[in-house]
Design a protein around this motif. Structure first.
Motif, PDB file in Angstrom:
ATOM      1  N   HIS B 143     -12.433  80.142  64.806  1.00 57.27           N
ATOM      2  CA  HIS B 143     -12.371  79.988  66.263  1.00 57.27           C
ATOM      3  C   HIS B 143     -12.515  78.533  66.682  1.00 57.27           C
ATOM      4  N   ILE B 144     -13.268  77.753  65.896  1.00 50.80           N
ATOM      5  CA  ILE B 144     -13.334  76.316  66.196  1.00 50.80           C
ATOM      6  C   ILE B 144     -11.929  75.722  66.099  1.00 50.80           C
ATOM      7  N   LEU B 145     -11.205  76.109  65.052  1.00 51.00           N
ATOM      8  CA  LEU B 145      -9.838  75.603  64.877  1.00 51.00           C
ATOM      9  C   LEU B 145      -8.940  76.000  66.040  1.00 51.00           C
ATOM     10  N   VAL B 146      -9.036  77.272  66.449  1.00 52.36           N
ATOM     11  CA  VAL B 146      -8.137  77.753  67.496  1.00 52.36           C
ATOM     12  C   VAL B 146      -8.439  77.064  68.834  1.00 52.36           C
ATOM     13  N   ALA B 147      -9.736  76.800  69.091  1.00 50.40           N
ATOM     14  CA  ALA B 147     -10.106  76.217  70.379  1.00 50.40           C
ATOM     15  C   ALA B 147      -9.987  74.698  70.390  1.00 50.40           C
ATOM     16  N   LEU B 148      -9.933  74.083  69.209  1.00 48.94           N
ATOM     17  CA  LEU B 148      -9.979  72.624  69.100  1.00 48.94           C
ATOM     18  C   LEU B 148      -8.925  71.894  69.943  1.00 48.94           C
ATOM     19  N   PRO B 149      -7.629  72.285  69.864  1.00 45.26           N
ATOM     20  CA  PRO B 149      -6.650  71.547  70.666  1.00 45.26           C
ATOM     21  C   PRO B 149      -7.011  71.533  72.151  1.00 45.26           C
ATOM     22  N   THR B 150      -7.499  72.675  72.661  1.00 50.88           N
ATOM     23  CA  THR B 150      -7.851  72.755  74.068  1.00 50.88           C
ATOM     24  C   THR B 150      -8.996  71.797  74.411  1.00 50.88           C
ATOM     25  N   THR B 151     -10.069  71.822  73.606  1.00 54.74           N
ATOM     26  CA  THR B 151     -11.213  70.972  73.947  1.00 54.74           C
ATOM     27  C   THR B 151     -10.832  69.499  73.827  1.00 54.74           C
ATOM     28  N   VAL B 152     -10.024  69.152  72.828  1.00 55.39           N
ATOM     29  CA  VAL B 152      -9.625  67.746  72.679  1.00 55.39           C
ATOM     30  C   VAL B 152      -8.809  67.304  73.895  1.00 55.39           C
ATOM     31  N   VAL B 153      -7.864  68.154  74.319  1.00 53.23           N
ATOM     32  CA  VAL B 153      -7.020  67.780  75.457  1.00 53.23           C
ATOM     33  C   VAL B 153      -7.862  67.650  76.732  1.00 53.23           C
ATOM     34  N   VAL B 154      -8.768  68.618  76.949  1.00 57.64           N
ATOM     35  CA  VAL B 154      -9.614  68.574  78.152  1.00 57.64           C
ATOM     36  C   VAL B 154     -10.486  67.319  78.152  1.00 57.64           C
ATOM     37  N   MET B 155     -11.174  67.045  77.033  1.00 60.86           N
ATOM     38  CA  MET B 155     -12.093  65.908  76.987  1.00 60.86           C
ATOM     39  C   MET B 155     -11.337  64.584  77.024  1.00 60.86           C
ATOM     40  N   ARG B 156     -10.170  64.558  76.393  1.00 59.82           N
ATOM     41  CA  ARG B 156      -9.399  63.331  76.342  1.00 59.82           C
ATOM     42  C   ARG B 156      -8.971  62.906  77.748  1.00 59.82           C
ATOM     43  N   SER B 157      -8.491  63.895  78.533  1.00 62.28           N
ATOM     44  CA  SER B 157      -8.017  63.527  79.865  1.00 62.28           C
ATOM     45  C   SER B 157      -9.195  63.116  80.746  1.00 62.28           C
ATOM     46  N   ARG B 158     -10.379  63.719  80.532  1.00 59.71           N
ATOM     47  CA  ARG B 158     -11.536  63.336  81.331  1.00 59.71           C
ATOM     48  C   ARG B 158     -12.008  61.928  80.973  1.00 59.71           C
ATOM     49  N   PHE B 159     -12.131  61.655  79.670  1.00 55.73           N
ATOM     50  CA  PHE B 159     -12.563  60.317  79.257  1.00 55.73           C
ATOM     51  C   PHE B 159     -11.567  59.262  79.741  1.00 55.73           C
ATOM     52  N   ALA B 160     -10.267  59.622  79.677  1.00 56.29           N
ATOM     53  CA  ALA B 160      -9.246  58.655  80.083  1.00 56.29           C
ATOM     54  C   ALA B 160      -9.336  58.367  81.578  1.00 56.29           C
ATOM     55  N   ALA B 161      -9.870  59.341  82.361  1.00 57.49           N
ATOM     56  CA  ALA B 161      -9.943  59.157  83.810  1.00 57.49           C
ATOM     57  C   ALA B 161     -11.132  58.281  84.205  1.00 57.49           C
ATOM     58  N   ILE B 162     -12.087  58.070  83.289  1.00 55.04           N
ATOM     59  CA  ILE B 162     -13.233  57.215  83.594  1.00 55.04           C
ATOM     60  C   ILE B 162     -12.799  55.757  83.412  1.00 55.04           C
ATOM     61  N   PRO B 163     -12.967  54.933  84.436  1.00 50.20           N
ATOM     62  CA  PRO B 163     -12.524  53.535  84.312  1.00 50.20           C
ATOM     63  C   PRO B 163     -13.167  52.847  83.107  1.00 50.20           C
ATOM     64  N   LYS B 164     -12.348  52.124  82.374  1.00 51.69           N
ATOM     65  CA  LYS B 164     -12.818  51.440  81.156  1.00 51.69           C
ATOM     66  C   LYS B 164     -13.964  50.478  81.450  1.00 51.69           C
ATOM     67  N   THR B 165     -13.937  49.892  82.646  1.00 48.88           N
ATOM     68  CA  THR B 165     -14.918  48.858  82.993  1.00 48.88           C
ATOM     69  C   THR B 165     -16.341  49.389  82.981  1.00 48.88           C
ATOM     70  N   ILE B 166     -16.498  50.686  83.250  1.00 46.18           N
ATOM     71  CA  ILE B 166     -17.846  51.250  83.290  1.00 46.18           C
ATOM     72  C   ILE B 166     -18.496  51.164  81.919  1.00 46.18           C
ATOM     73  N   ARG B 167     -17.736  51.582  80.893  1.00 51.28           N
ATOM     74  CA  ARG B 167     -18.280  51.519  79.541  1.00 51.28           C
ATOM     75  C   ARG B 167     -18.541  50.064  79.142  1.00 51.28           C
ATOM     76  N   GLU B 168     -17.593  49.202  79.491  1.00 54.15           N
ATOM     77  CA  GLU B 168     -17.757  47.796  79.139  1.00 54.15           C
ATOM     78  C   GLU B 168     -18.977  47.191  79.827  1.00 54.15           C
ATOM     79  N   ALA B 169     -19.187  47.588  81.095  1.00 59.63           N
ATOM     80  CA  ALA B 169     -20.356  47.073  81.819  1.00 59.63           C
ATOM     81  C   ALA B 169     -21.636  47.505  81.126  1.00 59.63           C
ATOM     82  N   ALA B 170     -21.693  48.770  80.736  1.00 55.73           N
ATOM     83  CA  ALA B 170     -22.894  49.272  80.064  1.00 55.73           C
ATOM     84  C   ALA B 170     -23.150  48.495  78.775  1.00 55.73           C
TER      85      ALA B 170
END
Lengths: 296, 272
Positions: B143-170
């Motif tokens: 089930h980890i395998l079956v769900a993996l593509p979904t979680t990667v896509v969901v998390m990837r788009s969320r991380f990508a939406a966070i401005p890069k500068t925030i991480r760099e500032a931290a």
């Protein structure tokens, strides 16, 4: 030591600590290399082994593939799987396209609600959706009883259930959201100025659809086709429940090799063939995608 | 029926088509709740009397509650695993800047291109090889395998939406990678984490094709349903059970959707 390094620090991207990197790569690395790549490698390995009842088989042979290539049964079933999966893909994409089009260009404020409604059935049990079609199509089922009730025909008909058509309808229903979403995303990213330019240049609505919208949405259409085709071609649940013997698909054969027939190497060889077929389809889709100029 | 969108040519006909399409999507599914209250073994019209008999048979059924318990435990563990992998894989893909991280991310999205039956048998061979055999642990891996593509896509788009500068500032302010990840990036993506978790739980809870090969003596709920579908007498009970599952799935999917929008809305209002 941390008080003196302020000016000398390199760019943030380049200073990930090795421990952090290792810890963050570990779970994904284990899953991808061990559970995915190694497990698939085992299937390929097993496909070249003979069956002696042991886990990893015996010897090194291409006999499994020779059987697949020479026995007409496997050609028939493979061809049937491709035709059924192809029909499912075609039906799903063609019926989904107008829905995605409406979502992208006409839905307005109802867009989010509609998107949710369209994807909701995907989150309900696949088994139950197939079962629902079984009770719709059965001899004593909903469709027959409803038609008899309304007097449209007198005798229930056997023509619905246990046909390849039943498999196509059921799978087209099951995978509908998979098709709508990628097409919608592709349509949604078409700049509206492109459409305005088309109409300014005198294109009629249908011409601008055919010459502007459709080519620009092809990446989404291809993605949708792939996402529907792949699970469909290996499915064994729907053919078993609503397809009858006339719609046995390659997934059913693989499943029975690992169950009743107990010939794992041969089942692995069938799986390798299916993966090769899918690889070909992916490559064709890639090529077509490049032709239309992917924007994703 | 107001708004500029409806004035566009073709909108009306398309609207009707979409309505018809929704009917096609929902009608077969809604037959299950309908017949679950029908006082007849046969799922056919005309409807007989109203009954709760089928729901009563659900109670005190040890095979069913065992399967339900299995599904819940497996679902929670598999969702934790898939979400953890989704978070780390997409984080490293976006910020790790290494070919290895990009490769892992690409392979993690690969199971979408492998039919379930092949995922199932490849894991079956693997778990037999390492001596695990068909078991609950094997199902979790599947089930980890079956769900993996979904979680990667969901998390990837969320991380990508966070401005890069925030991480760099931290990082510039002296936070370590761990602190940045734990105190800045994770809280900012919390709605997506929850939504990835819920989606993977639902995927695990409904999954049948892969689990069929990996189940030992203790079935999950879909396997239990599959075993009951062979007996015409138990079909009404399956429909009662199906109605319960549909209801819970709808609620969880609805909650995940609301969380996702809240997350997106917050990101848009306040891109911090």
């Amino acid at each position: 030591m941390s008080s003196t390094v302020v000016a000398a620090r390199p760019l943030p991207e380049n200073r990930i600590s090795p421990v952090f990197r290792f810890a963050m790569l570990l779970p994904g690395g284990l899953v991808t290399f061990f559970l995915i790549l190694f497990a698939l490698g085992l299937v390929v390995f097993l496909a070249f082994r003979g069956n002696d009842g042991s886990l990893l088989g015996v010897g090194l042979t291409a006999e499994n593939f020779l059987t697949v290539a020479t026995d007409p049964l496997y050609w028939t079933v493979t061809l049937r799987s491709l035709v059924i999966a192809g029909l499912v893909t075609l039906a799903t994409v063609v019926t989904a396209y107008p829905v995605a089009y409406y979502l992208a260009f006409h839905a307005g404020r109802r867009r989010n609600l509609l998107l949710f409604l369209v994807t909701l059935p995907f989150w309900t049990s696949y088994l139950l959706r197939v079962f629902a079609w079984k009770i719709v199509l059965a001899y004593n089922g909903v469709l027959n009883s409803a038609f008899i009730e309304t007097g449209l025909w007198k005798e229930p008909t056997l023509a619905f259930l246990n046909t390849p058509a039943a498999v196509v309808v059921t799978l087209a229903h099951a995978y509908a959201p998979f098709a709508i979403l990628p097409i919608y995303v592709a349509l949604d990213t078409i700049p509206k100025s492109l459409l305005e330019a088309a109409s300014d240049l005198g294109a009629r609505p249908f011409t601008s659809f055919r010459r502007v919208v459709l080519p620009n949405s092809m990446p989404g259409v291809l993605a949708a086709a792939l996402v529907v085709f792949v699970p469909t071609v290996g499915d064994y649940v729907t053919p078993a429940m609503v397809g009858g013997p006339a719609s046995t698909m390659i997934g059913t054969l693989i499943q029975s090799q690992f169950g009743k027939a107990n010939d794992w190497p041969f089942g692995a060889a069938l799986s390798v063939c299916v993966m090769l077929v899918i690889l070909c389809v992916v490559l064709v889709a890639r090529g077509a995608d490049r032709r239309f100029g992917s924007r994703t | 029926m107001s708004g500029r969108a409806d004035i566009n040519a073709g909108g009306g006909w398309l609207g009707l088509y979409v309505l018809g399409y929704l009917v096609f999507l929902y009608l077969p599914v809604l037959l299950i709740p309908l017949f679950s209250f029908n006082n007849s073994i046969q799922a056919a019209f005309p409807l007989q009397g109203f009954t709760l008999e089928w729901y009563e048979t659900l109670y005190g059924n040890p095979a069913l509650s065992g399967a339900l318990g299995n599904s819940l435990v497996i679902g929670v563990i598999a969702a934790c695993g898939a979400t953890l992998c989704g978070i780390t894989v997409s984080y490293m893909d976006l910020y790790g800047r290494s070919p290895l991280a990009a490769t892992i991310s690409a392979i993690a999205r690969l199971p979408i291109l492998i039919p379930g039956v092949i995922v199932g048998i490849s894991l079956l061979i693997l778990v037999n090889l390492i001596g695990l055999g068909p078991s609950r642990v094997s199902i979790v891996l599947g089930h980890i395998l079956v769900a993996l593509p979904t979680t990667v896509v969901v998390m990837r788009s969320r991380f990508a939406a966070i401005p890069k500068t925030i991480r760099e500032a931290a990082l510039d302010l002296g936070a370590s990678d761990w602190t940045t990840f734990r105190r800045v990036m994770l809280p900012l993506s919390a709605p997506a984490v929850l939504s990835a978790f819920m989606l993977s739980f639902l995927i695990s809870f409904d999954e049948f094709i892969v689990v069929f090969f990996l189940a030992g003596t203790e079935p999950t709920l879909p396997l239990y349903i599959w075993s009951q579908l062979r007996f015409p007498r138990s079909l009404p009970t399956v429909m009662a059970l199906g109605t319960a599952i549909l209801t819970v799935s709808f609620i969880i999917a609805g909650t995940a959707e609301i969380l996702r929008h809240r997350g997106l809305g917050a990101a848009r209002r306040n891109p911090a």
